[in-house]
Design a protein around this motif. Structure first.
Motif: not given
Lengths: 112, 117
Positions: B78-98
């Motif tokens: 999250v860089t200083s260029a992000q004007k409103n960074p306060t938030a809940f950040y979620l990371c996700a993963s999934s397999p490739s197309l079946g």
């Protein structure tokens, strides 16, 4: 038009009621659909996939209507523990690859 | 146990500082994603990656950067260029197309709550 739209609610229902949510999507090439559940201040967790033929898991039924471009989630015999936000997820077949697009979520509150 | 891990759980940042959020998965998933969630809002896609050394902008990529040097890791800065960074950040993963070209489910980390002070 948003790619995925949901009624934010809240839906306040008594325990034991049947409640249904819809989720509309704009990309007719969308191929995969899911319903996720998110509890307050937690990460989303998969509730169920939505297949073309429909999908039922206990009290929960998910259906897909390709002609009208929406998916639905039906909850029968609501429990207090069903209170949460329900998010629909749509994935396009082409172009977007694995791009998962979430709706804004529908909040459900089950009350005594 | 296999899973996806985000760290830290809570993060405080001073205005003007860059900060990096960690996301690691041992599920052998090809695809990884970063979302932002604001109070009472849905998830908005920041960046996603379908394979190592490749990533695409999501709907709100401005002010963020990512890298995908390893399959297991997808850090978000999250860089200083992000004007409103306060938030809940979620990371996700999934397999490739079946086999049928259909996606399977995505698994989420527990999230990082970023607050700018």
């Amino acid at each position: 038009r948003k790619e995925v739209e949901q009624d934010p609610g809240p839906f306040n229902v008594p325990e034991g009621a049947t409640v249904a949510f819809n989720c509309t999507y704009s990309n007719s090439a969308s191929q995969s659909f899911f319903w996720y559940r998110q509890d307050c201040r937690k990460e989303p967790k998969l509730l169920m996939s939505v297949y073309s033929s429909g999908n039922e898991d206990g009290r929960f039924t998910a259906q897909l209507n390709r002609a009208s471009q929406y998916i639905s989630l039906l909850i029968r015999d609501s429990k207090l523990s069903d209170s949460a936000t329900y998010l629909c997820v749509v994935i396009p077949l082409t172009g977007g690859g694995n791009k998962l697009t979430f709706g804004t979520g529908t909040q459900l509150k089950v009350e005594l | 146990d296999g899973g996806i891990t985000q760290s830290p759980k809570y993060l405080f940042r001073k205005e003007g500082q860059n900060v990096t959020l960690s996301c690691e998965q041992n599920l052998n998933h090809d695809a990884m994603y970063w979302y932002r969630q604001d109070p009472g809002q849905g998830l908005r896609l920041i960046y996603y990656s379908q394979i190592v050394n490749d990533f695409q902008k999501g709907d709100i990529a401005e002010g963020y950067s990512v890298s995908r040097e390893k399959k297991e890791s997808f850090p978000l800065t999250v860089t200083s260029a992000q004007k409103n960074p306060t938030a809940f950040y979620l990371c996700a993963s999934s397999p490739s197309l079946g086999d049928r070209g259909l996606n399977t489910e995505a698994f989420f980390g527990q999230g990082t709550r970023l607050t700018v002070v």
